[in-house]
Design an enzyme around this catalytic site. Sequence first.
Site, PDB file in Angstrom:
ATOM      1  N   GLY A  17       0.900  -1.232   0.046  1.00  0.00           N
ATOM      2  CA  GLY A  17      -0.050   0.015  -0.199  1.00  0.00           C
ATOM      3  C   GLY A  17       0.510   1.350   0.055  1.00  0.00           C
TER       4      GLY A  17
ATOM      5  CG  ASP B 219      -1.088   1.974   2.997  1.00  0.00           C
ATOM      6  OD1 ASP B 219      -0.816   1.388   4.333  1.00  0.00           O
ATOM      7  OD2 ASP B 219      -1.691   1.175   2.199  1.00  0.00           O
TER       8      ASP B 219
ATOM      9  CG  ASP C 105      -7.730  -0.589  10.065  1.00  0.00           C
ATOM     10  OD1 ASP C 105      -8.336  -0.870  11.288  1.00  0.00           O
ATOM     11  OD2 ASP C 105      -8.410  -0.811   9.034  1.00  0.00           O
TER      12      ASP C 105
ATOM     13  CE  LYS D 100      -9.504   2.340   7.581  1.00  0.00           C
ATOM     14  NZ  LYS D 100     -10.049   1.181   7.168  1.00  0.00           N
TER      15      LYS D 100
ATOM     16  CG  PHE E 212     -12.475  -0.576   2.643  1.00  0.00           C
ATOM     17  CD1 PHE E 212     -11.528  -1.512   3.216  1.00  0.00           C
ATOM     18  CD2 PHE E 212     -12.884  -0.633   1.265  1.00  0.00           C
ATOM     19  CE1 PHE E 212     -10.665  -2.061   2.474  1.00  0.00           C
ATOM     20  CE2 PHE E 212     -11.710  -1.422   0.321  1.00  0.00           C
ATOM     21  CZ  PHE E 212     -10.699  -2.176   1.083  1.00  0.00           C
TER      22      PHE E 212
ATOM     23  CG  ASP F   9      -5.519  -3.672  -2.128  1.00  0.00           C
ATOM     24  OD1 ASP F   9      -5.377  -3.279  -0.981  1.00  0.00           O
ATOM     25  OD2 ASP F   9      -5.663  -5.166  -2.204  1.00  0.00           O
TER      26      ASP F   9
ATOM     27  NE  ARG G  64      -1.948  -2.849  -4.303  1.00  0.00           N
ATOM     28  CZ  ARG G  64      -1.994  -2.980  -3.018  1.00  0.00           C
ATOM     29  NH1 ARG G  64      -2.096  -2.004  -2.076  1.00  0.00           N
ATOM     30  NH2 ARG G  64      -2.148  -4.282  -2.264  1.00  0.00           N
TER      31      ARG G  64
HETATM   32  P1  5GP Z   1      -3.791  -2.717  10.420  1.00  0.00           P
HETATM   33  O1  5GP Z   1      -2.605  -3.812  10.642  1.00  0.00           O
HETATM   34  O2  5GP Z   1      -3.202  -1.542  11.094  1.00  0.00           O
HETATM   35  O3  5GP Z   1      -4.802  -3.146  10.962  1.00  0.00           O
HETATM   36  O4  5GP Z   1      -3.697  -2.589   9.041  1.00  0.00           O
HETATM   37  C1  5GP Z   1      -2.712  -1.990   8.041  1.00  0.00           C
HETATM   38  C2  5GP Z   1      -2.898  -2.257   6.642  1.00  0.00           C
HETATM   39  O5  5GP Z   1      -4.031  -2.701   6.087  1.00  0.00           O
HETATM   40  C3  5GP Z   1      -2.434  -1.200   5.770  1.00  0.00           C
HETATM   41  O6  5GP Z   1      -1.273  -1.117   5.391  1.00  0.00           O
HETATM   42  C4  5GP Z   1      -3.445  -1.355   4.439  1.00  0.00           C
HETATM   43  O7  5GP Z   1      -2.851  -2.079   3.651  1.00  0.00           O
HETATM   44  C5  5GP Z   1      -4.531  -2.262   5.037  1.00  0.00           C
HETATM   45  N1  5GP Z   1      -5.753  -1.272   5.250  1.00  0.00           N
HETATM   46  C6  5GP Z   1      -6.249  -0.946   6.485  1.00  0.00           C
HETATM   47  N2  5GP Z   1      -7.408   0.217   6.327  1.00  0.00           N
HETATM   48  C7  5GP Z   1      -7.692  -0.122   4.779  1.00  0.00           C
HETATM   49  C8  5GP Z   1      -8.578   0.638   4.167  1.00  0.00           C
HETATM   50  O8  5GP Z   1      -9.459   1.117   4.526  1.00  0.00           O
HETATM   51  N3  5GP Z   1      -8.382   0.255   2.723  1.00  0.00           N
HETATM   52  C9  5GP Z   1      -7.577  -0.339   2.264  1.00  0.00           C
HETATM   53  N4  5GP Z   1      -7.508  -0.628   1.078  1.00  0.00           N
HETATM   54  N5  5GP Z   1      -6.329  -1.218   3.084  1.00  0.00           N
HETATM   55  C10 5GP Z   1      -6.698  -0.727   4.240  1.00  0.00           C
END
Ligand code: 5GP
Length: 187
Positions: free
Chosen positions: A55, A110, A113, A141, A162, A169, A175
């Site tokens: 990402g 990117d 979350d 987030k 989302f 993606d 992307r």
């Molecule tokens: P985490 O491990 O913090 O839950 O998630 C991180 C990864 O999840 C980010 O690098 C991204 O690739 C993906 N991600 C998290 N939220 C989103 C979103 O709203 N859209 C997309 N496309 N990917 C997300």
Amino acid sequence: MLELYDNPSRIRVRDKFFRLYLSRDQIDEIVSGIAGRIDHDYSGKTPLFLGILNGAFIFASDLLRKLQVQSEISFVKYSSYHGMASAETVNRLIGLNEKVNGRDVIILEDIVDTGLTMAKLLEDLKEYSPTSVKIACFCFKKAAFRENFSIDYCGLEIPKLFVVGYGLDYNGAGRNFPDIYQLDETV
Ligand code: 5GP
């Protein structure tokens, strides 16, 4: 092709519709803001950026081209997201192959979350004894965050949406959109 350059307010990616959330001009302004802060904080240093694939590749390339400080970049790859949900486990797919020992590392992500992906990388980095580690993410987030690290350079806090585009993606697609779109559940 028209879709990409016409700044459409609604797009389709695979089986879902998305509506415009953040324009390329707003994105550019946010990335410039982060670059300015890093230039200020790292004056005279040569930070090593670690971009998290897939990402962050667009954010990383935009950010680096705005920076004045000398820098190096490498990428790591973790997998955690499936479809539109964060997974409970994070797998390392490509590891650290640079000498991070003694370096000022800035991680580029990117979106943060839940924070699980970042937490795993932070844990992995401990083995390599960097001089310092900071985190830059394009968006955060906050309401989904479950970890306790702090984000040093946060472009934008967003609600639990989302989003796709600008490197992000939906099941591998979307992307390449220069703007960011949020899932449109009204259709
Ligand atoms: P985490 O491990 O913090 O839950 O998630 C991180 C990864 O999840 C980010 O690098 C991204 O690739 C993906 N991600 C998290 N939220 C989103 C979103 O709203 N859209 C997309 N496309 N990917 C997300």
